[in-house]
Design an enzyme around this catalytic site. Structure first.
Site, mmCIF file in Angstrom:
data_model
loop_
_atom_site.group_PDB
_atom_site.id
_atom_site.type_symbol
_atom_site.label_atom_id
_atom_site.label_comp_id
_atom_site.label_asym_id
_atom_site.label_seq_id
_atom_site.Cartn_x
_atom_site.Cartn_y
_atom_site.Cartn_z
ATOM 1 N N THR A 1 -8.321 2.487 -27.444
ATOM 2 C CA THR A 1 -6.858 2.560 -27.568
ATOM 3 C C THR A 1 -6.540 2.708 -29.044
ATOM 4 O O THR A 1 -6.848 1.811 -29.838
ATOM 5 C CB THR A 1 -6.200 1.272 -27.039
ATOM 6 O OG1 THR A 1 -6.581 1.095 -25.681
ATOM 7 C CG2 THR A 1 -4.679 1.372 -27.119
ATOM 8 N N LYS B 1 -0.660 5.485 -22.525
ATOM 9 C CA LYS B 1 -1.186 4.106 -22.593
ATOM 10 C C LYS B 1 -0.202 3.169 -23.303
ATOM 11 O O LYS B 1 0.099 2.076 -22.820
ATOM 12 C CB LYS B 1 -2.535 4.143 -23.321
ATOM 13 C CG LYS B 1 -3.072 2.817 -23.798
ATOM 14 C CD LYS B 1 -3.834 2.089 -22.737
ATOM 15 C CE LYS B 1 -4.230 0.704 -23.217
ATOM 16 N NZ LYS B 1 -4.786 -0.122 -22.183
ATOM 17 N N LYS C 1 -1.562 -5.617 -30.441
ATOM 18 C CA LYS C 1 -2.060 -4.338 -30.991
ATOM 19 C C LYS C 1 -1.333 -3.163 -30.326
ATOM 20 O O LYS C 1 -0.846 -2.249 -31.000
ATOM 21 C CB LYS C 1 -3.573 -4.230 -30.740
ATOM 22 C CG LYS C 1 -4.142 -2.862 -31.063
ATOM 23 C CD LYS C 1 -5.579 -2.691 -30.593
ATOM 24 C CE LYS C 1 -5.982 -1.233 -30.707
ATOM 25 N NZ LYS C 1 -7.297 -0.930 -30.157
HETATM 26 P P1 NAD Z 1 -14.930 -4.968 -28.733
HETATM 27 O O1 NAD Z 1 -14.569 -5.461 -30.085
HETATM 28 O O2 NAD Z 1 -15.562 -5.897 -27.754
HETATM 29 O O3 NAD Z 1 -15.919 -3.691 -28.867
HETATM 30 C C1 NAD Z 1 -15.833 -2.725 -29.878
HETATM 31 C C2 NAD Z 1 -17.252 -2.462 -30.352
HETATM 32 O O4 NAD Z 1 -17.234 -1.408 -31.302
HETATM 33 C C3 NAD Z 1 -17.881 -3.678 -31.033
HETATM 34 O O5 NAD Z 1 -19.064 -4.042 -30.335
HETATM 35 C C4 NAD Z 1 -18.174 -3.190 -32.452
HETATM 36 O O6 NAD Z 1 -19.357 -3.704 -33.000
HETATM 37 C C5 NAD Z 1 -18.285 -1.688 -32.213
HETATM 38 N N1 NAD Z 1 -18.109 -0.904 -33.432
HETATM 39 C C6 NAD Z 1 -17.131 -0.992 -34.369
HETATM 40 N N2 NAD Z 1 -17.317 -0.058 -35.336
HETATM 41 C C7 NAD Z 1 -18.430 0.634 -34.990
HETATM 42 C C8 NAD Z 1 -19.146 1.716 -35.567
HETATM 43 N N3 NAD Z 1 -18.768 2.269 -36.725
HETATM 44 N N4 NAD Z 1 -20.253 2.171 -34.942
HETATM 45 C C9 NAD Z 1 -20.660 1.612 -33.775
HETATM 46 N N5 NAD Z 1 -20.034 0.585 -33.167
HETATM 47 C C10 NAD Z 1 -18.940 0.096 -33.776
HETATM 48 O O7 NAD Z 1 -13.600 -4.326 -28.122
HETATM 49 P P2 NAD Z 1 -13.317 -3.955 -26.591
HETATM 50 O O8 NAD Z 1 -12.624 -5.077 -25.926
HETATM 51 O O9 NAD Z 1 -14.546 -3.369 -26.002
HETATM 52 O O10 NAD Z 1 -12.204 -2.813 -26.790
HETATM 53 C C11 NAD Z 1 -12.560 -1.487 -27.172
HETATM 54 C C12 NAD Z 1 -11.320 -0.618 -27.105
HETATM 55 O O11 NAD Z 1 -10.781 -0.655 -25.776
HETATM 56 C C13 NAD Z 1 -10.180 -1.101 -28.030
HETATM 57 O O12 NAD Z 1 -9.563 0.030 -28.573
HETATM 58 C C14 NAD Z 1 -9.244 -1.866 -27.080
HETATM 59 O O13 NAD Z 1 -7.909 -1.854 -27.521
HETATM 60 C C15 NAD Z 1 -9.420 -1.055 -25.806
HETATM 61 N N6 NAD Z 1 -9.134 -1.811 -24.563
HETATM 62 C C16 NAD Z 1 -9.601 -3.071 -24.392
HETATM 63 C C17 NAD Z 1 -9.322 -3.741 -23.201
HETATM 64 C C18 NAD Z 1 -9.834 -5.148 -22.959
HETATM 65 O O14 NAD Z 1 -9.362 -5.797 -22.012
HETATM 66 N N7 NAD Z 1 -10.785 -5.633 -23.747
HETATM 67 C C19 NAD Z 1 -8.561 -3.125 -22.198
HETATM 68 C C20 NAD Z 1 -8.116 -1.810 -22.401
HETATM 69 C C21 NAD Z 1 -8.416 -1.154 -23.592
#
Ligand code: NAD
Length: 294
Positions: free
Chosen positions: A93, A168, A243
């Site tokens: 997102t 979204k 966010k």
């Molecule tokens: P998270 O923090 O658990 O996962 C993100 C991952 O990206 C982390 O493991 C981090 O180490 C990795 N990362 C960051 N920079 C990096 C790089 N340069 N190279 C490789 N890996 C890298 O977050 P999440 O909950 O998995 O959310 C991910 C996305 O999905 C976000 O944009 C969030 O807004 C969206 N989202 C989350 C949810 C939810 O319920 N968690 C629901 C809908 C959408």
């Protein structure tokens, strides 16, 4: 079956990559955090030493990262290393502007690309029941659809590049506002001596009906699976709601749209986070609403 690179194996990306493995794809993954890499490896993802290494030989690259700056930086790094015609999909997102920049970067290299943010949370990611909201050209969407179907159950093509992100944040602005509205109604009902169940029974079958009430009720009891019954453990953390509300307000400002309730919802969730509740489920906002009473 395809060779897929999956970058960002966190709470969402990890289980999504695992579902691609289950569907029979060869998935090469990368993350910065060891524990995420270990979990993905246990699910059958082969772990690369870098993002650039993960994309070697991939027909499809998927990113699932925290925010726009991470997506732009990873796409900038990997795009020169991908093969011709590789499909680029970002499921994070992010702000609409960053999504459009990412599409432009892919287009400079003649690569098809899709922004495909999701709703459904970590439960939907694990169960493979996410909703994908997609933006991009028709031919790119047609290529992406079968792969997204391995991770979700509803795939919607919303328009050109950035339209998925636009859908979204508009949806989540409705959600943030409606959760505060439902919380205010329960807080007022409590003051008026109305039981939670009575208000629920009336509003869930009347014109106040909405998802925040009937699927995610912010008081314990009427909807047994809602986080209110589990001490507001997420679920969908308030920090993530904040966010998305911030993204909606940035987009509204850039586009010249009036969203006064969206702006107010952002300020309410901002205060909730500043009070140290960012890791509480977003329906826990009812506690904050009650606390505003004089
Ligand atoms: P998270 O923090 O658990 O996962 C993100 C991952 O990206 C982390 O493991 C981090 O180490 C990795 N990362 C960051 N920079 C990096 C790089 N340069 N190279 C490789 N890996 C890298 O977050 P999440 O909950 O998995 O959310 C991910 C996305 O999905 C976000 O944009 C969030 O807004 C969206 N989202 C989350 C949810 C939810 O319920 N968690 C629901 C809908 C959408």
């Amino acid at each position: 079956m395809a060779n897929i690179a999956f970058i960002g194996l966190g709470n969402m990306g990890g289980p999504m990559a695992a579902n691609l493995v289950k569907a029979g794809h060869k998935v090469h993954g990368f993350d910065l955090v060891q524990v995420s890499k270990d979990a993905a490896k246990a699910d059958g993802v082969s772990i690369a030493a870098s993002a650039t290494e993960a994309v070697k030989g991939a027909e499809i690259v998927i990113t699932m990262l925290p925010a726009g700056k991470h997506v732009l930086s990873v796409w900038k790094e990997v795009i020169p290393a991908v093969a011709k015609n590789t499909l680029m999909i970002d499921c994070s997102t992010v702000d609409v502007e960053s999504a459009r920049h990412a599409h432009a970067r892919a287009a400079e290299h003649n690569l098809p690309s899709i922004d495909a943010p999701v709703s459904g949370g970590t439960g939907g990611a694990k169960a493979g029941t996410l909703t994908f909201m997609c933006g991009g050209e028709d031919f790119a969407f047609a290529q992406a659809r079968p792969v997204l179907e391995n991770m979700g159950k509803k795939i919607v093509h919303c328009g050109k590049g950035g339209a998925g992100q636009a859908a979204k944040i508009c949806n989540n602005m409705i959600l943030g506002i409606s959760m505060i509205a439902v919380s205010e109604a329960f807080a007022l009902g409590e003051k008026l001596g109305l039981s939670h169940q009575a208000l629920f029974d009336v509003s869930s079958t009347s014109s106040g009906q909405c998802w925040s009430l009937t699927s995610y009720c912010p008081v314990p009891g009427p909807v047994p699976a809602s986080p209110a019954n589990n001490d507001y453990k997420p679920g969908f953390a308030a920090a993530l709601m904040l966010k998305d509300l911030r993204l909606s307000q940035e987009a509204a400002k850039a586009a010249g749209a009036a969203t006064p309730l969206g702006a107010h919802a952002e300020s309410i969730y901002d205060a909730f986070e500043k009070a140290g509740h960012g890791d509480v489920d977003f329906s826990g906002i009812i506690r904050h609403v009650r606390g505003l009473a004089k």
